[in-house]
Design a protein around this motif. Structure first.
Motif: not given
Length: 158
Positions: A5-25
């Motif tokens: 579960c920890y690995t899944i959460v980390l993967l989700w977080y990184e994917r979400h974070r990646r989208r967020m910086w793109k959206k910010k730009i």
């Protein structure tokens, strides 16, 4: 393969974070457009120039906006083009520049250390918490940041 579960959460977080910086730009570019014009102050180097070309194409295709290079800044002097003045620069998007003075829109990737920036200022080092070690700085150019944030597929830029 079993993922914790920890690995899944980390993967989700990184994917979400990646989208967020793109959206910010994308949001910074959208907010910088005023009356169909994207005014830019750029860094007078290859990265600043190519970044501006990418932004101009994106602004035209996505927002039907014209791009105007109104000045350059080299960390020492602000040089304005034509009829533009410092008041125009204070409302422009600053590209491939990381400045600590009051301008509303900035996209850059230089190492700043600890700094407070607003929601219309993008610097990947600060976004990802790299503020104390220069050797962990974002290793890519502003050009790459713009390509990866403004276009979903590399072929879309061509």
């Amino acid at each position: 393969m079993f993922l914790s579960c920890y690995t899944i959460v980390l993967l989700w977080y990184e994917r979400h974070r990646r989208r967020m910086w793109k959206k910010k730009i994308r949001d910074i570019v959208k907010r910088a457009i005023d009356n169909g014009n994207l005014n830019i102050v750029l860094s007078p180097d290859v990265d600043g120039i190519v970044s501006t070309v990418i932004l101009a194409k994106y602004a035209r295709e996505v927002h039907n906006a014209e791009t105007n290079v109104i000045g350059t800044y080299d960390s020492e002097a602000l040089r304005m083009a034509g009829e533009y003045g410092p008041a125009d620069a204070k409302k422009a998007l600053w590209v491939d520049l990381d400045v600590r003075f009051d301008v509303p829109y900035v996209i850059g990737q230089h190492f700043l250390g600890k700094s407070n920036i607003g929601d219309t200022y993008f610097n990947p080092n600060i976004e990802m918490g790299v503020t104390s070690n220069m050797f962990e700085k974002c290793p890519i150019s502003t050009t790459h940041l713009l390509l990866w944030s403004l276009y979903e597929n590399e072929g879309d830029m061509c």
